[in-house]
Design an enzyme around this catalytic site. Structure first.
Site, PDB file in Angstrom:
ATOM      1  N   GLU A 284      75.968 -13.247 -75.398  1.00  0.00           N
ATOM      2  CA  GLU A 284      75.542 -12.735 -74.292  1.00  0.00           C
ATOM      3  C   GLU A 284      75.438 -11.117 -74.265  1.00  0.00           C
ATOM      4  O   GLU A 284      74.417 -10.433 -73.606  1.00  0.00           O
ATOM      5  CB  GLU A 284      76.253 -13.502 -72.962  1.00  0.00           C
ATOM      6  CG  GLU A 284      75.537 -13.402 -71.737  1.00  0.00           C
ATOM      7  CD  GLU A 284      76.273 -14.436 -70.649  1.00  0.00           C
ATOM      8  OE1 GLU A 284      76.155 -15.572 -70.800  1.00  0.00           O
ATOM      9  OE2 GLU A 284      77.273 -13.941 -70.041  1.00  0.00           O
ATOM     10  N   GLU A 287      72.814  -9.840 -75.883  1.00  0.00           N
ATOM     11  CA  GLU A 287      71.372 -10.034 -75.151  1.00  0.00           C
ATOM     12  C   GLU A 287      71.591  -9.150 -74.226  1.00  0.00           C
ATOM     13  O   GLU A 287      70.079  -8.423 -73.981  1.00  0.00           O
ATOM     14  CB  GLU A 287      71.375 -11.529 -74.605  1.00  0.00           C
ATOM     15  CG  GLU A 287      70.032 -12.033 -74.140  1.00  0.00           C
ATOM     16  CD  GLU A 287      70.096 -13.249 -73.242  1.00  0.00           C
ATOM     17  OE1 GLU A 287      71.147 -14.035 -73.487  1.00  0.00           O
ATOM     18  OE2 GLU A 287      69.082 -13.450 -72.632  1.00  0.00           O
ATOM     19  N   CYS A 304      76.856 -19.675 -67.905  1.00  0.00           N
ATOM     20  CA  CYS A 304      77.791 -20.580 -68.282  1.00  0.00           C
ATOM     21  C   CYS A 304      77.972 -21.793 -67.407  1.00  0.00           C
ATOM     22  O   CYS A 304      78.374 -22.711 -67.704  1.00  0.00           O
ATOM     23  CB  CYS A 304      79.182 -20.021 -68.398  1.00  0.00           C
ATOM     24  SG  CYS A 304      79.163 -18.318 -68.965  1.00  0.00           S
ATOM     25  N   SER A 324      70.752 -15.303 -68.666  1.00  0.00           N
ATOM     26  CA  SER A 324      70.747 -15.434 -70.180  1.00  0.00           C
ATOM     27  C   SER A 324      70.362 -16.662 -70.688  1.00  0.00           C
ATOM     28  O   SER A 324      70.546 -17.715 -70.114  1.00  0.00           O
ATOM     29  CB  SER A 324      72.396 -15.067 -70.433  1.00  0.00           C
ATOM     30  OG  SER A 324      72.505 -15.258 -71.595  1.00  0.00           O
ATOM     31  N   LYS A 363      79.263 -30.310 -65.457  1.00  0.00           N
ATOM     32  CA  LYS A 363      79.017 -30.346 -67.083  1.00  0.00           C
ATOM     33  C   LYS A 363      78.934 -31.604 -67.723  1.00  0.00           C
ATOM     34  O   LYS A 363      78.200 -31.993 -68.548  1.00  0.00           O
ATOM     35  CB  LYS A 363      80.506 -29.913 -67.468  1.00  0.00           C
ATOM     36  CG  LYS A 363      80.874 -28.552 -67.560  1.00  0.00           C
ATOM     37  CD  LYS A 363      80.312 -27.462 -68.404  1.00  0.00           C
ATOM     38  CE  LYS A 363      80.885 -26.216 -68.018  1.00  0.00           C
ATOM     39  NZ  LYS A 363      80.125 -24.969 -68.538  1.00  0.00           N
ATOM     40  N   GLU A 366      75.179 -31.823 -67.151  1.00  0.00           N
ATOM     41  CA  GLU A 366      74.548 -30.817 -68.369  1.00  0.00           C
ATOM     42  C   GLU A 366      74.530 -31.472 -69.481  1.00  0.00           C
ATOM     43  O   GLU A 366      73.457 -31.225 -70.320  1.00  0.00           O
ATOM     44  CB  GLU A 366      75.563 -29.542 -68.293  1.00  0.00           C
ATOM     45  CG  GLU A 366      74.910 -28.646 -69.202  1.00  0.00           C
ATOM     46  CD  GLU A 366      76.123 -27.529 -69.395  1.00  0.00           C
ATOM     47  OE1 GLU A 366      77.276 -27.745 -69.553  1.00  0.00           O
ATOM     48  OE2 GLU A 366      75.757 -26.295 -69.632  1.00  0.00           O
ATOM     49  N   GLU A 371      67.249 -30.959 -73.316  1.00  0.00           N
ATOM     50  CA  GLU A 371      67.054 -29.892 -74.189  1.00  0.00           C
ATOM     51  C   GLU A 371      68.405 -29.403 -74.699  1.00  0.00           C
ATOM     52  O   GLU A 371      68.465 -28.435 -75.664  1.00  0.00           O
ATOM     53  CB  GLU A 371      66.513 -28.664 -73.351  1.00  0.00           C
ATOM     54  CG  GLU A 371      67.578 -28.032 -72.392  1.00  0.00           C
ATOM     55  CD  GLU A 371      67.412 -28.645 -70.861  1.00  0.00           C
ATOM     56  OE1 GLU A 371      67.009 -29.743 -70.901  1.00  0.00           O
ATOM     57  OE2 GLU A 371      67.723 -27.916 -69.973  1.00  0.00           O
ATOM     58  N   CYS A 510      85.819 -21.532 -61.817  1.00  0.00           N
ATOM     59  CA  CYS A 510      86.231 -22.616 -62.459  1.00  0.00           C
ATOM     60  C   CYS A 510      87.696 -23.172 -62.075  1.00  0.00           C
ATOM     61  O   CYS A 510      88.014 -24.330 -62.015  1.00  0.00           O
ATOM     62  CB  CYS A 510      85.968 -22.735 -63.969  1.00  0.00           C
ATOM     63  SG  CYS A 510      84.326 -22.152 -64.524  1.00  0.00           S
TER      64      CYS A 510
END
Lengths: 581, 168
Positions: A284, A287, A304, A324, A363, A366, A371, A510
């Site tokens: 990151e 980037e 994230c 990102s 998550k 996810e 993908e 979190c």
């Protein structure tokens, strides 16, 4: 202006606008509540007065009044525990229970349920009302959240959280009278709504009407399959909350005990998502620097948080080029585990089962994204279990958690820095990125700054300017999706210019995730967990991600350059616009 | 709660809804009036129309649906050309309205709340229409039939069937 009142004949003076409930609390007088929820610091206040459990008697008023939503008036004489008030309360709870599946012994919330606790507190011994019970179908469509509205008490906390704080608007009371449920638009399955699966509705649900999808049995099966190498990875926020279900004080750091417990459960390897958080920073920060140097799209947004990613896909489809492209840390972990680590261990990738222990319910969804599978072997991550589920597994295995000796993570993907630990709280990801960016951009400085305290705190939207090597970086941070929406609207309309933005879907990040132990409706719990995160960071000898030796080795031996070709193949992803309901 | 910031492509085109909403001097509390208007124009509230209203007003779709399911006057299904409402209020009930309802079910070959396959008739039961002196009462669209007995049902249905040509 102050208002003089008496509560149970005790005189007091409280500011105008105070509710009877708040005034009673200030005198140490307890009034039972159910629907009421005040998480002031994150502006979550559920004061809908639907349950009527907090009824009190007021002199001169014919009817009992709900103390949570009645404000004081001068000279008011309140009685909280008269026979009439107490018996009304008990009747109300009996009525709620008459339409409730009384299966407490096998319920997900057994011994951890606000309705159960209330029934005990009020000394309910018999339910005098017999009547029909509302039958609804359980919705387990979503991989993340299970809806069982036969257990719903219509407190509407989920609606307040989802509509007002997160501004997602999944829930509303639908249908009428006895048939009312907290439904979705057109009674759609959760998977077909614009739910982000942040799980904050689960966090505030007083009963088991909203719970997480249970993935523990699949994990037990994998552990007991001699053919599989089962690898646990643990998110940063787990280690400051896992002690709570075992009676340890809130904010206790239990990293070593957690590792030990996971080994005793039978995981073949116990490794750390924090390692992958360091890896995320490598990518990151690269980037960010790449975008700044090559005139790329700014600001860059952290990616994230999977609930936040799903939010932007639904709500701001034209802004999908600003996050990102980095996968979230546990997904990066999975991709590396099934390539690099598989090679190191000398096993086939399809023998490896990656289990993420996460403070998060999003998550789980996810990990099922198309993908994020296929590049390695199956999904990058096979199963996701929440902090709560792990606590249950520890109990099921008969492990005496409190007395465990500390143990260390396994090698290769177990080492981590202080920078990765702070991913677990709001502001942490961006601080970790800035630590590395500062060291990289300010090469002549032998001792670049490490604590960017201006990025910390609990304010919903924060901004800060950080100066690195003569360059001013404008940074913004938002936690809670309502705050994120405000910030994104400003960006879309071109009103603000930032270089980098961190967004976390859950209020406080979190540590307050939808999969964490129930915070007991107390925001102090989240603050103590966040403080523990920063202590864990301070205790680390290495506190910048790029100084993680195992990470260096990973690039040298396998990935090549950060943000290079191989890294793109394994560590980056893409986003797609989704419909909005 | 308004979510003005949502970046949403509003699908479909409902100019009557737009026009009505634009003309409202106070947009607060617009939801129910706008839903009313939409039902007046289209006869019922399809999912598309509810979604359109949700996006136009910046109100969650769940809330629009919640309101639509709360008030029985909102139709969530397409209704027939002729809406047969049989009153089952107390006065009508004791004078045999239930048998009248059964006769309509029989004549139209549908159950209560259903619409005939040809889209002509929708059968519903309603509560008191305030014409107890005429019990049992049946309303077909705006026309009131009083002191209906089961033998009248075929005649009432035929009366509206004969109008089909006129409407078409």
């Amino acid at each position: 202006m102050m208002v003089d009142i008496t509560i149970n004949n005790v005189e007091t003076s409280v500011p105008d606008g105070t509710t009877i409930l708040e005034a009673a609390k200030s005198l140490g007088v307890h009034i039972p509540t159910l629907c009421h929820l005040d998480l002031h610091d994150i502006k979550m206040v559920n004061r809908v007065g639907t349950c009527r459990v907090c009824m009190v008697e007021v002199d001169g008023r014919r009817n009992l009044l709900p103390s949570c939503s009645t404000t004081v008036s001068p000279g008011m004489k309140v009685y909280t525990n008269t026979k009439r008030a107490v018996s009304a309360r008990r009747q109300i709870v009996e009525l709620l229970l008459s339409n409730h599946p009384k299966e407490c012994l096998s319920c997900e919330r057994n011994q951890n349920c606000e309705l159960q606790a209330l029934a005990a507190e009020l000394g309910i011994r018999e339910i005098h009302f017999k009547g029909p019970r509302l039958k609804t179908e359980k919705d387990s469509s979503s991989y993340s959240i299970v809806k069982n509205f036969e257990k719903c008490v219509l407190c509407r906390r989920c609606e307040t959280m989802c509509n007002e704080i997160q501004t997602v608007g999944v829930y509303s009371p639908v249908h009428r009278g006895f048939d009312t449920v907290m439904g979705t638009a057109f009674d759609r399955k959760m998977l077909d709504t614009n739910c982000t699966f942040c799980g904050q509705c689960v966090s505030v649900c007083p009963t088991a009407a909203l719970t997480e999808t249970d993935d523990t049995s699949k994990v037990w099966d994998a552990i007991n399959d001699p053919d599989k190498i089962v690898i646990a990875q643990t998110a940063p926020a787990i280690r400051v909350a896992l002690g709570e279900p075992f009676g340890l004080p809130v904010g206790t750091r239990v990293t070593g005990k957690m590792v030990s417990a996971l080994r005793k459960i039978g995981f073949d390897k116990v490794m750390d998502t924090d390692f992958a958080a360091d890896l995320t920073i490598m990518e990151e920060a690269s980037e960010l620097i790449h975008r700044i140097r090559h005139g790329g799209r700014l600001p860059i947004l952290t990616s994230c948080c999977p609930a936040w990613v799903k939010f932007i896909e639904h709500q701001f489809p034209t802004l999908l080029d600003i996050p990102s492209t980095c996968k979230s840390p546990h997904e990066m972990f999975g991709a590396i585990a099934k390539t690099y680590l598989a090679d190191k261990l000398g096993v086939a990738a399809d023998k490896i089962v990656v289990v993420s222990i996460m403070p998060c319910l999003a998550k789980k969804f996810e990990a099922k994204r198309d993908e994020l599978s296929g590049k390695t072997s199956g999904s990058d991550v096979d199963y996701v279990v929440s902090t709560r589920e792990l606590a249950r597994m520890i109990r099921e295995a008969g492990i005496n958690f409190v007395n465990l000796q500390d143990e260390d993570f396994d090698d290769v993907m177990g080492e981590s820095t202080g920078a990765s630990v702070i991913f677990g709280t709001t502001g942490g990801v961006i601080e970790a990125a800035v630590r590395t960016a500062a060291a990289w951009l300010d090469k002549d400085n032998p001792n670049p700054e490490i604590d960017f305290t201006q990025l910390r705190g609990l304010e919903g939207v924060r901004e800060a300017e950080v100066e690195i090597a003569g360059m001013k970086l404008n940074i913004a941070i938002a936690h809670g999706l309502g705050n994120a929406r405000n910030l994104l609207t400003q960006i879309r309309d071109g009103n603000v210019k930032y270089h980098a933005i961190e967004i976390m879907a859950c209020p406080s990040g979190c540590v307050g995730g939808g999969g964490q132990p129930y915070h007991g409706n107390n925001i102090e719990t989240l603050k103590k967990r966040a403080a523990a995160i920063y202590k864990e960071d301070e205790a680390k000898t290495v506190r910048r991600s790029h100084e993680n030796l195992q990470i260096k080795k990973l690039y040298d031996e396998f990935l090549g350059e950060p943000y290079g070709e191989k890294a793109h193949e394994l560590l980056h992803t893409h986003f797609s616009a989704r419909d909005i309901l | 709660m308004a979510q003005e910031a949502a970046e949403v492509e509003i699908k479909g085109s409902y100019p009557e809804i737009d026009e009505y909403y634009e003309s409202m001097p106070d947009k607060n509390g617009a939801l129910i009036p706008v839903m009313h208007k939409a039902q007046q124009v289209y006869g019922w509230l399809s999912e598309d129309v509810q979604l359109y209203i949700s996006h136009l007003l910046g109100v969650p779709a769940s809330k629009v649906y919640g309101v639509a399911t709360f008030y029985s006057l909102f139709n969530l299904e397409r209704k027939g050309k002729f809406r047969v409402n049989v009153c089952l209020g107390t006065a009508c009930y004791v004078r045999g309205a239930e048998k009248v309802l059964a006769a309509f079910e029989n004549e139209l070959d549908i159950k209560n709340t259903e619409t005939t396959k040809d889209g002509l008739f929708t059968l519903s039961s309603i509560r008191c229409v305030g014409a107890c002196g005429l019990a049992p009462v049946v309303m077909v669209n705006d026309k009131v039939f009083g002191r209906v007995n089961p033998d009248d049902v075929k005649r009432i249905v035929d009366e509206f069937l004969s109008k089909v040509g006129d409407i078409a």
